[in-house]
Design a protein around this motif. Sequence first.
Motif, mmCIF file in Angstrom:
data_model
loop_
_atom_site.group_PDB
_atom_site.id
_atom_site.type_symbol
_atom_site.label_atom_id
_atom_site.label_comp_id
_atom_site.label_asym_id
_atom_site.label_seq_id
_atom_site.Cartn_x
_atom_site.Cartn_y
_atom_site.Cartn_z
ATOM 1 N N LYS A 119 0.843 -1.175 -0.162
ATOM 2 C CA LYS A 119 0.033 -0.264 0.137
ATOM 3 C C LYS A 119 0.882 1.277 0.072
ATOM 4 C CE LYS A 119 -3.626 0.416 2.749
ATOM 5 N NZ LYS A 119 -4.493 0.104 4.041
ATOM 6 N N ALA A 122 2.818 1.545 -3.808
ATOM 7 C CA ALA A 122 2.093 1.613 -5.049
ATOM 8 C C ALA A 122 1.772 3.006 -5.207
ATOM 9 C CB ALA A 122 0.835 0.918 -4.910
ATOM 10 N N HIS A 123 2.314 3.533 -6.269
ATOM 11 C CA HIS A 123 2.121 5.150 -6.567
ATOM 12 C C HIS A 123 1.326 5.426 -7.875
ATOM 13 C CE1 HIS A 123 5.075 5.988 -3.477
ATOM 14 N NE2 HIS A 123 6.085 5.189 -4.374
ATOM 15 N N LYS A 128 -2.158 1.043 -7.374
ATOM 16 C CA LYS A 128 -3.133 1.351 -6.121
ATOM 17 C C LYS A 128 -4.281 0.449 -6.164
ATOM 18 C CE LYS A 128 -1.433 6.202 -5.073
ATOM 19 N NZ LYS A 128 -1.708 7.331 -5.004
ATOM 20 N N GLU A 132 -5.498 -2.359 -3.452
ATOM 21 C CA GLU A 132 -7.099 -2.250 -3.115
ATOM 22 C C GLU A 132 -7.720 -3.666 -3.208
ATOM 23 O OE1 GLU A 132 -11.134 0.259 -3.520
ATOM 24 O OE2 GLU A 132 -9.399 0.607 -4.922
#
Length: 344
Positions: A119, A122-123, A128, A132
């Motif tokens: 989390k 991740a960019h 992302k 999720e």
Amino acid sequence: MTKNATATTEYRPKVLLVGLFTPYNKLENQEAYFDEFVNLVKTLGIEYDETYFTKLRHIDKANFLTKGKLQELAEICEKEEYEEVIFSETLSSLQERNLADFLNCEVFDREKLILEIFKKSAHTAEGKIQVEMAEIDFLKTRLAGKGHELAQQIGVIGTKGPGETAKEVLKRHLEDKFRQAKKKLKALQRSRDVQRKQRLESNTPLICLIGYTNAGKSTILNQLTKSDVLVEDKLFATLDTTIKKYFIDGKKQILISDTVGFISDLPHHLIEAFKTTLDELQYANLLLCIIDASNPVWQNQIKVVQSTLEEIKVNKPILYIFNKIDKLSKEELKALNQNLQDYE
């Protein structure tokens, strides 16, 4: 048990790290496996008070720990008043709940630890969303283990029969979020597919860098392509796939792709969520497996990479690149050369 020297004036919960070496650990070196666990914790920025390492001959289905080990750990937690316990292994929802009740502490496992690191790392939008989706899958497994605490009825006056349980409401909410995330990911995939189609039509060769996390893939990518991809000496410093151009003799162009690093016992939810990213490996002409030659268990790490490739059904030519040899002594370098014949 060892003390951690880190101290802070701000309040934080007392944290105990529990490293469990089982017959099923993929890294055969016990010390290296525990070091990796501690590095995962440090990567997430968690301050801990002590470590407790032990070896298990077998795993208890209900508590993970055997009866004697469980009682020993419970006494430590009570005496030292620990509030959080982080386990090096992946626990089932039943094991996590039973351990939390028995130890009277909040319990976190390896899967939650790696998920939180992903989390933070991740960019891109795609990264992302994939994290999720993995988190939702993880929460659903924990929800499945919930009992009476989520069993209260949400009833409405005038309705027939029992109302919808809070557990059912939460489950439906998570499923809705997962569907929304999957829809967004498919839209991003269409864009990726268009780019991939153009690349395939141009017949531009693609080389993918793979390897254990923190082996130096991003450093090599930067050196080859004169790029400035983030490089840090920690696990999963980069998570998002990067593709850069590389020119041979200043003329012939090839593409080099950096992928998410592998690790022993990478949670299944993360492998599933990142299959769209890892699918890029299916289109590679060559895989460069970057190996940290200074790591004493580099051979075990290669096995982890190979088993992960088998799991995602990737079968491509592999060239093994041994990195960080400058950290080796003359004796270690000699021993490395003697072992290289298996990777020629």
